[in-house]
Design an enzyme around this catalytic site. Structure first.
Site, short mmCIF file in Angstrom:
data_model
loop_
_atom_site.label_atom_id
_atom_site.label_comp_id
_atom_site.label_asym_id
_atom_site.label_seq_id
_atom_site.Cartn_x
_atom_site.Cartn_y
_atom_site.Cartn_z
N SER A 130 29.51 75.88 50.58
CA SER A 130 29.77 77.31 50.60
C SER A 130 28.96 77.96 49.49
CB SER A 130 31.27 77.58 50.37
OG SER A 130 31.51 78.96 50.12
N TYR A 143 39.31 76.70 45.86
CA TYR A 143 38.31 76.49 46.92
C TYR A 143 36.92 76.42 46.29
CZ TYR A 143 35.48 77.37 51.09
OH TYR A 143 34.55 77.28 52.09
#
Length: 267
Positions: A130, A143
């Protein structure tokens, strides 16, 4: 001979789109899902059962995989979960589970398959990370931590596998339209002092994903990496990714102010 490609988390989101596109491009695709029986009838490629949060599932997977195939050319690590929430409102148990799934699950599966790659002395490992593995935004501390950890692990692994002709690279998407929000986990606690800020963040996130583009560039990037004989390591994908990363590295205050201004616009 067709290349055989393993795509984890292939029953939804990026994984489904990546596996389908690779199948359409003539590759032999094997996907994984926690519940393959729910999805297999709708898919043109084979699904095997795998839960990257379960050690027994991971440890038994190579045997089950190589009962179906004789050679693995590419591993695409995609499976994971999104934990959203302010850092203080997220319990340590939730944070630990985020790392167990996104980081340790990916690492454990990769390590289970490395002996096969080393024995054949070729292969490719592509991990869908990501943009938050390269920078951080509010409401996603754990995350982001899990994705930063993947970057560090695979940077080292890239060097270590070079002599075995095994290529290692990362794909770092920005926000795209997938099921990431609908399938996400949220922080369990609510702290009164954050009420106003939380509303801003939730409004910002909703606006971000409502306006997010279709994930075609991510899918095309992964397919291109499968075909590339010598890919570079990092592959940020998304409009403005290069500018955002440059701002963070060379003018952090400008980057910080830009994020804060975007959040405050959603008051």
């Amino acid at each position: 001979m067709k290349q055989t490609i393993l795509v984890t988390g292939a029953s939804s989101g990026f994984g489904l789109l990546i596996a389908t596109k690779l199948h359409e491009n003539g590759f032999h695709v094997i996907g994984t899902s926690r519940y393959p029986e729910k999805h297999q009838s709708l898919l043109p490629f084979k699904l095997l059962s795998l839960d990257i949060a379960d050690d027994n599932s991971i440890q038994s997977f190579p045997t089950r995989l190589f009962n179906k195939i004789s050679q693995l050319d590419v591993l695409i690590n995609n499976a994971g979960v999104y934990l959203s929430g302010l850092a203080e409102e997220t319990t340590i148990d939730q944070g630990r589970q985020q790392l167990e799934t996104n980081f340790w699950g990916t690492v454990k599966l990769t390590n289970e398959l490395l002996p096969y790659f080393r024995k054949q002395r070729f292969g490719k490992i592509i991990t869908v990370g990501s943009i938050m593995g390269l920078l951080s935004f509010p409401n996603a501390a754990y995350y982001s931590a899990s994705k930063h950890a993947l970057e560090g692990y695979f940077k080292s692994l890239r060097f270590e596998l070079n002599e075995f002709n095994i290529k290692v690279c990362m794909v770092e998407p920005m926000a795209f339209k997938t099921n990431i929000i609908t399938s996400s986990v949220t922080a369990e606690r609510k702290i009164d002092g954050y009420d106003s800020y939380r509303k801003k963040i939730e409004s910002f996130a909703k606006d971000l994903f409502d306006k997010a583009p279709e994930p075609t560039p991510v899918i095309n990037t992964v397919v291109a990496l499968v075909k590339d004989k010598n890919p570079k390591f990092n592959h940020p994908v998304g409009k403005g990714a290069g500018i955002i990363l440059a701002l963070q590295h060379f003018s952090y205050k400008t980057f910080e102010n830009s994020v804060l201004n975007q959040i405050n616009k959603n008051v």
